[in-house]
Design a protein around this motif. Structure first.
Motif, PDB file in Angstrom:
ATOM      1  N   SER A  69      -5.125   1.757  -1.228  1.00  0.00           N
ATOM      2  CA  SER A  69      -5.503   0.353  -1.357  1.00  0.00           C
ATOM      3  C   SER A  69      -4.482  -0.572  -0.717  1.00  0.00           C
ATOM      4  O   SER A  69      -4.707  -1.770  -0.617  1.00  0.00           O
ATOM      5  N   SER A  80      -4.758   5.741  -5.128  1.00  0.00           N
ATOM      6  CA  SER A  80      -5.010   6.639  -6.243  1.00  0.00           C
ATOM      7  C   SER A  80      -5.558   7.961  -5.739  1.00  0.00           C
ATOM      8  O   SER A  80      -6.071   8.064  -4.619  1.00  0.00           O
ATOM      9  N   PHE A  84      -2.068   7.112 -10.074  1.00  0.00           N
ATOM     10  CA  PHE A  84      -1.374   6.383  -9.019  1.00  0.00           C
ATOM     11  C   PHE A  84      -0.923   7.402  -7.969  1.00  0.00           C
ATOM     12  O   PHE A  84      -0.539   8.521  -8.312  1.00  0.00           O
ATOM     13  N   CYS A 102      -3.859   2.337  -8.765  1.00  0.00           N
ATOM     14  CA  CYS A 102      -2.987   1.382  -8.089  1.00  0.00           C
ATOM     15  C   CYS A 102      -3.841   0.452  -7.245  1.00  0.00           C
ATOM     16  O   CYS A 102      -4.642   0.909  -6.429  1.00  0.00           O
ATOM     17  N   ASN A 103      -3.677  -0.854  -7.437  1.00  0.00           N
ATOM     18  CA  ASN A 103      -4.435  -1.827  -6.664  1.00  0.00           C
ATOM     19  C   ASN A 103      -3.608  -2.557  -5.621  1.00  0.00           C
ATOM     20  O   ASN A 103      -4.153  -3.129  -4.683  1.00  0.00           O
ATOM     21  N   GLY A 128      -1.257  -1.994 -10.894  1.00  0.00           N
ATOM     22  CA  GLY A 128      -2.679  -1.735 -11.033  1.00  0.00           C
ATOM     23  C   GLY A 128      -3.070  -1.762 -12.484  1.00  0.00           C
ATOM     24  O   GLY A 128      -2.600  -2.605 -13.236  1.00  0.00           O
ATOM     25  N   ASN A 129      -3.909  -0.816 -12.883  1.00  0.00           N
ATOM     26  CA  ASN A 129      -4.328  -0.772 -14.280  1.00  0.00           C
ATOM     27  C   ASN A 129      -4.430   0.662 -14.757  1.00  0.00           C
ATOM     28  O   ASN A 129      -4.523   1.586 -13.960  1.00  0.00           O
TER      29      ASN A 129
END
Length: 197
Positions: free
Chosen positions: A110, A125, A134, A166-167, A181-182
């Protein structure tokens, strides 16, 4: 003052595109073909999620490259493309300007950043028919995996066994890598922001 945009086209296979605009918003016809670079790989789709520019003006795109296999199932790999400043694939990088890196079944980058020594880090990811994790991949300047980074070029931190994506990623001036990320806990019912350094 020119503007770079990255993304993808739609269709049976997505195709990564990189567009350069003049400062006034018009296509820059000195870049690629009429201002637009389009990545076309037989039987594979691709997408760009972030762009980075090297000190020499070369452009690095990070995202994914996929392949359809049996029953229309897609396998995704980390994908990186490097273009010259004029929008042509850089043949000194990977295979004709393209790097495809596979960790598990579903890998997608990303974000992309450039370290101070020119190495390239992709953040995203990875998934092996289970929880997302991640993932960071480090490439040498020629596109080869950097074996001194993580394990064989990959770093896959585990957040207590939960599903984590992971963003975004940045590289600090001292080359520390921050990924954000989340993560989901309790069977995906709760989401908590996470940061890995």
């Amino acid at each position: 003052g020119k503007i770079l945009l990255g993304g993808y086209t739609s269709g049976v296979h997505r195709n990564m595109i990189i567009v350069r605009l003049k400062a006034n918003g018009n296509l820059d016809n000195t870049f690629a073909t009429g201002g637009i670079f389009k990545l076309e790989i037989a039987n594979r789709g691709s997408a760009c999620y972030q762009l980075a520019m090297q000190n020499d003006g070369k452009i690095v795109a990070g995202g994914f490259i996929d392949m359809i296999i049996l029953n229309s199932y897609y396998i995704f790999d980390f994908g990186a493309v490097r273009l010259t400043a004029s929008g042509i694939l850089d043949n000194t990088f990977g295979d004709g300007g393209v790097v495809i890196a596979n960790k598990q079944y579903v890998d997608a980058a990303s974000s992309v950043s450039i370290l101070s020594d020119g190495r390239i880090v992709l953040g995203g990811s990875t998934n092996n028919f289970g929880d997302n994790k991640f993932a960071a991949l480090c490439l040498l300047t020629n596109g080869a995996l950097d074996s001194t980074f993580g394990t064989g070029g990959w770093s896959v931190p585990d957040f207590y066994g939960c599903n984590a994506v992971c963003n975004a990623m940045i590289v600090e001036p001292d080359d520390d890598i921050i990924m954000a990320g989340n993560a989901s806990i309790n069977a995906g019912t709760s989401y908590y922001p996470t940061v890995a350094m």
